[in-house]
Design a protein around this motif. Structure first.
Motif, PDB file in Angstrom:
ATOM      1  N   VAL A 100       0.855  -1.178   0.000  1.00  0.00           N
ATOM      2  CA  VAL A 100       0.000   0.000   0.000  1.00  0.00           C
ATOM      3  C   VAL A 100       0.901   1.240   0.000  1.00  0.00           C
ATOM      4  CG1 VAL A 100      -1.765   1.249   1.275  1.00  0.00           C
ATOM      5  CG2 VAL A 100      -1.790  -1.245   1.229  1.00  0.00           C
ATOM      6  N   ALA A 101       0.640   2.179  -0.867  1.00  0.00           N
ATOM      7  CA  ALA A 101       1.490   3.362  -1.004  1.00  0.00           C
ATOM      8  C   ALA A 101       0.988   4.543  -0.180  1.00  0.00           C
ATOM      9  CB  ALA A 101       1.581   3.752  -2.467  1.00  0.00           C
ATOM     10  N   ASP A 102      -0.050   4.395   0.607  1.00  0.00           N
ATOM     11  CA  ASP A 102      -0.581   5.488   1.419  1.00  0.00           C
ATOM     12  C   ASP A 102       0.225   5.631   2.698  1.00  0.00           C
ATOM     13  OD1 ASP A 102      -4.027   4.634   0.667  1.00  0.00           O
ATOM     14  OD2 ASP A 102      -2.605   5.901  -0.423  1.00  0.00           O
ATOM     15  N   ILE A 103       0.352   6.875   3.158  1.00  0.00           N
ATOM     16  CA  ILE A 103       1.042   7.156   4.415  1.00  0.00           C
ATOM     17  C   ILE A 103      -0.009   7.602   5.423  1.00  0.00           C
ATOM     18  CG2 ILE A 103       2.711   8.635   5.577  1.00  0.00           C
ATOM     19  CD1 ILE A 103       4.193   8.890   2.956  1.00  0.00           C
ATOM     20  N   ASN A 104       0.038   7.009   6.590  1.00  0.00           N
ATOM     21  CA  ASN A 104      -0.871   7.394   7.657  1.00  0.00           C
ATOM     22  C   ASN A 104      -0.291   8.639   8.339  1.00  0.00           C
ATOM     23  OD1 ASN A 104      -2.753   7.566   9.638  1.00  0.00           O
ATOM     24  ND2 ASN A 104      -2.235   5.630  10.632  1.00  0.00           N
ATOM     25  N   ILE A 105      -0.942   9.785   8.164  1.00  0.00           N
ATOM     26  CA  ILE A 105      -0.388  11.037   8.700  1.00  0.00           C
ATOM     27  C   ILE A 105      -0.894  11.362  10.103  1.00  0.00           C
ATOM     28  CG2 ILE A 105      -0.027  12.003   6.418  1.00  0.00           C
ATOM     29  CD1 ILE A 105      -2.460  13.812   6.979  1.00  0.00           C
ATOM     30  N   THR A 106      -1.746  10.554  10.674  1.00  0.00           N
ATOM     31  CA  THR A 106      -2.271  10.830  12.011  1.00  0.00           C
ATOM     32  C   THR A 106      -1.157  10.937  13.052  1.00  0.00           C
ATOM     33  OG1 THR A 106      -4.312   9.707  11.412  1.00  0.00           O
ATOM     34  CG2 THR A 106      -3.918  10.064  13.752  1.00  0.00           C
TER      35      THR A 106
END
Length: 137
Positions: A12-18
């Motif tokens: 998965v190429a998404d970054i969790n920015i939380t």
């Protein structure tokens, strides 16, 4: 006949920015706390006077005179012999108008404050606020 689909199961190429936002908020709170502590400057017991408020910018340079006669420009200790040149240079850098706050300890000998005031008068500094604390009635 094949039972499995041909979809690829890649990363998965998404970054969790939380967590990054949480870190940003913590750093902001730390910055706010430390800057308000720095505004206080040298710890002095200010003399009391009747309340009179003057609006000064938060980045206004502060001269502090401790009980033993030591003079501080913001947080840095300076000698009286160097103070005049330091303030002249600062005034020239600010375009000729330099507001200052003078803070003197309640127990300081009068001669130490007068020596600083003499230097400020020679420069001259027109916008001078003398810090006191209000009288508790």
């Amino acid at each position: 006949m094949r039972r499995f689909s041909k979809k690829s199961h890649g990363a998965v190429a998404d970054i969790n920015i939380t967590p990054l936002l949480d870190l940003a908020w913590v750093l902001l709170v730390i910055f706010i706390i430390t800057t308000t502590a720095m505004v206080q400057g040298i710890e002095l017991k200010l003399p009391e006077s009747t309340p009179h408020e003057t609006d000064m910018e938060s980045n206004t340079p502060t001269l502090s005179v401790k009980k033993n006669g030591d003079v501080y420009m913001d947080e840095e200790k300076v000698k009286l012999s160097e103070l005049e040149k330091l303030i002249r240079d600062l005034k020239a850098a600010k375009g000729g108008k330099l507001p200052l706050v003078l803070r003197g300890d309640a127990g300081v000998e009068y001669k130490h404050v007068v020596a600083v005031l003499d230097i400020l008068q020679r420069i001259p500094v027109e916008d001078l606020a003398i810090a006191t604390k209000p009288i508790n009635e």
